[in-house]
Design a protein around this motif. Structure first.
Motif, PDB file in Angstrom:
ATOM      1  N   PRO A 117       0.813  -1.213   0.000  1.00 43.68           N
ATOM      2  CA  PRO A 117       0.000   0.000   0.000  1.00 43.68           C
ATOM      3  C   PRO A 117       0.849   1.268   0.000  1.00 43.68           C
ATOM      4  O   PRO A 117       1.950   1.300   0.562  1.00 43.68           O
ATOM      5  CB  PRO A 117      -0.789  -0.109   1.301  1.00 43.68           C
ATOM      6  N   TYR A 118       0.301   2.299  -0.633  1.00 42.34           N
ATOM      7  CA  TYR A 118       0.950   3.605  -0.600  1.00 42.34           C
ATOM      8  C   TYR A 118      -0.107   4.692  -0.618  1.00 42.34           C
ATOM      9  O   TYR A 118      -1.258   4.471  -0.985  1.00 42.34           O
ATOM     10  CB  TYR A 118       1.917   3.785  -1.777  1.00 42.34           C
ATOM     11  N   ALA A 119       0.317   5.878  -0.219  1.00 43.91           N
ATOM     12  CA  ALA A 119      -0.489   7.090  -0.333  1.00 43.91           C
ATOM     13  C   ALA A 119       0.481   8.246  -0.531  1.00 43.91           C
ATOM     14  O   ALA A 119       1.676   8.117  -0.256  1.00 43.91           O
ATOM     15  CB  ALA A 119      -1.354   7.292   0.907  1.00 43.91           C
ATOM     16  N   ILE A 120      -0.056   9.370  -1.025  1.00 40.75           N
ATOM     17  CA  ILE A 120       0.797  10.521  -1.294  1.00 40.75           C
ATOM     18  C   ILE A 120       0.226  11.785  -0.664  1.00 40.75           C
ATOM     19  O   ILE A 120      -0.979  11.912  -0.479  1.00 40.75           O
ATOM     20  CB  ILE A 120       1.014  10.734  -2.811  1.00 40.75           C
ATOM     21  N   PHE A 121       1.145  12.680  -0.328  1.00 35.12           N
ATOM     22  CA  PHE A 121       0.761  14.020   0.090  1.00 35.12           C
ATOM     23  C   PHE A 121       1.614  15.011  -0.683  1.00 35.12           C
ATOM     24  O   PHE A 121       2.793  14.771  -0.949  1.00 35.12           O
ATOM     25  CB  PHE A 121       0.846  14.217   1.607  1.00 35.12           C
ATOM     26  N   ILE A 122       0.978  16.104  -1.098  1.00 33.49           N
ATOM     27  CA  ILE A 122       1.595  17.062  -2.006  1.00 33.49           C
ATOM     28  C   ILE A 122       1.341  18.471  -1.487  1.00 33.49           C
ATOM     29  O   ILE A 122       0.207  18.803  -1.127  1.00 33.49           O
ATOM     30  CB  ILE A 122       0.991  16.921  -3.422  1.00 33.49           C
ATOM     31  N   SER A 123       2.387  19.283  -1.477  1.00 29.14           N
ATOM     32  CA  SER A 123       2.194  20.714  -1.233  1.00 29.14           C
ATOM     33  C   SER A 123       2.390  21.417  -2.565  1.00 29.14           C
ATOM     34  O   SER A 123       3.228  21.013  -3.373  1.00 29.14           O
ATOM     35  CB  SER A 123       3.165  21.232  -0.176  1.00 29.14           C
ATOM     36  N   CYS A 124       1.593  22.442  -2.802  1.00 25.48           N
ATOM     37  CA  CYS A 124       1.648  23.073  -4.121  1.00 25.48           C
ATOM     38  C   CYS A 124       1.148  24.504  -4.057  1.00 25.48           C
ATOM     39  O   CYS A 124       0.496  24.908  -3.114  1.00 25.48           O
ATOM     40  CB  CYS A 124       0.805  22.281  -5.120  1.00 25.48           C
ATOM     41  N   ALA A 125       1.462  25.231  -5.117  1.00 26.65           N
ATOM     42  CA  ALA A 125       0.907  26.565  -5.294  1.00 26.65           C
ATOM     43  C   ALA A 125      -0.252  26.505  -6.286  1.00 26.65           C
ATOM     44  O   ALA A 125      -1.123  27.356  -6.277  1.00 26.65           O
ATOM     45  CB  ALA A 125       1.975  27.526  -5.798  1.00 26.65           C
ATOM     46  N   ASN A 126      -0.247  25.493  -7.131  1.00 30.12           N
ATOM     47  CA  ASN A 126      -1.273  25.342  -8.153  1.00 30.12           C
ATOM     48  C   ASN A 126      -2.334  24.380  -7.643  1.00 30.12           C
ATOM     49  O   ASN A 126      -2.934  24.616  -6.611  1.00 30.12           O
ATOM     50  CB  ASN A 126      -0.619  24.868  -9.463  1.00 30.12           C
ATOM     51  N   ASP A 127      -2.548  23.274  -8.340  1.00 34.47           N
ATOM     52  CA  ASP A 127      -3.608  22.350  -7.919  1.00 34.47           C
ATOM     53  C   ASP A 127      -3.113  20.957  -7.545  1.00 34.47           C
ATOM     54  O   ASP A 127      -3.893  20.135  -7.106  1.00 34.47           O
ATOM     55  CB  ASP A 127      -4.704  22.254  -8.983  1.00 34.47           C
ATOM     56  N   GLY A 128      -1.838  20.658  -7.736  1.00 31.43           N
ATOM     57  CA  GLY A 128      -1.283  19.380  -7.322  1.00 31.43           C
ATOM     58  C   GLY A 128      -1.582  18.210  -8.237  1.00 31.43           C
ATOM     59  O   GLY A 128      -1.026  17.127  -8.071  1.00 31.43           O
ATOM     60  N   ARG A 129      -2.443  18.412  -9.219  1.00 33.23           N
ATOM     61  CA  ARG A 129      -2.853  17.287 -10.070  1.00 33.23           C
ATOM     62  C   ARG A 129      -1.724  16.745 -10.921  1.00 33.23           C
ATOM     63  O   ARG A 129      -1.657  15.534 -11.164  1.00 33.23           O
ATOM     64  CB  ARG A 129      -4.032  17.685 -10.950  1.00 33.23           C
ATOM     65  N   GLY A 130      -0.838  17.607 -11.390  1.00 36.44           N
ATOM     66  CA  GLY A 130       0.277  17.140 -12.217  1.00 36.44           C
ATOM     67  C   GLY A 130       1.204  16.223 -11.443  1.00 36.44           C
ATOM     68  O   GLY A 130       1.605  15.166 -11.931  1.00 36.44           O
ATOM     69  N   ALA A 131       1.548  16.615 -10.227  1.00 39.30           N
ATOM     70  CA  ALA A 131       2.405  15.775  -9.393  1.00 39.30           C
ATOM     71  C   ALA A 131       1.711  14.454  -9.061  1.00 39.30           C
ATOM     72  O   ALA A 131       2.323  13.379  -9.130  1.00 39.30           O
ATOM     73  CB  ALA A 131       2.788  16.510  -8.117  1.00 39.30           C
ATOM     74  N   ALA A 132       0.441  14.529  -8.716  1.00 36.01           N
ATOM     75  CA  ALA A 132      -0.309  13.308  -8.384  1.00 36.01           C
ATOM     76  C   ALA A 132      -0.365  12.370  -9.584  1.00 36.01           C
ATOM     77  O   ALA A 132      -0.136  11.161  -9.447  1.00 36.01           O
ATOM     78  CB  ALA A 132      -1.719  13.659  -7.904  1.00 36.01           C
TER      79      ALA A 132
END
Length: 153
Positions: free
Chosen positions: A89-104
């Motif tokens: 199993p995995y999960a992700i957390f993202i900090s961003c200035a935009n919307d984070g969708r590209g990184a996800a």
């Protein structure tokens, strides 16, 4: 004993704040049989992935993509662990200035290659982490650790 890896990259400190909140949740006093390894992406290697029963990935979004350090970590470890992590199993957390969708989206594509199983929706924090973001990151860490301890994942 289950093993949880929290691997992250941070320059501004925003992602590191989320990572520390996830660590706090993973070490909740009600969780007893989970060992947590908390490590920056540039220091982590394939042995950390092989050790882990579950993984939390944390990254800022840079130019609509994950950080270079996170990508480097994934590039450095892929062939060493290929075919050995299936179903973890995995999960992700993202900090961003935009919307984070590209990184996800980029992380999701790569995780398909690792054959890992996503067990929570990405936590995306826009701007400086607010208390509700830190609470959500803590809950994510607790959920992952409790799920590993209970054998749910």
């Amino acid at each position: 004993m289950a093993n949880l890896l929290i691997v992250y990259h941070s320059q501004s400190g925003h992602t590191e704040g989320l990572a520390k909140a996830a660590l706090k949740g993973a070490r909740h006093h009600d969780i007893h049989n989970v060992e947590v390894r908390f490590i920056r992406a540039h220091e982590a290697d394939e042995n950390d992935l092989l050790w882990a029963d579950g993984i939390l990935f944390g990254t800022p979004e840079n130019f609509g993509y994950m950080s270079g350090a996170m990508k480097d970590f994934l590039d450095r470890t892929y062939y060493q662990v290929e075919g050995q992590l299936g179903g973890r199993p995995y999960a992700i957390f993202i900090s961003c200035a935009n919307d984070g969708r590209g990184a996800a989206a980029a992380i999701h594509r790569i995780m398909n290659g690792y054959a890992l199983k996503e067990v929570a929706d990405p936590l995306i924090c826009r701007g400086r982490p607010k208390p509700q973001h830190l609470e959500a990151a803590e809950e994510l860490g607790m959920t992952m650790a409790a799920g590993l301890e209970a054998g749910v994942f």
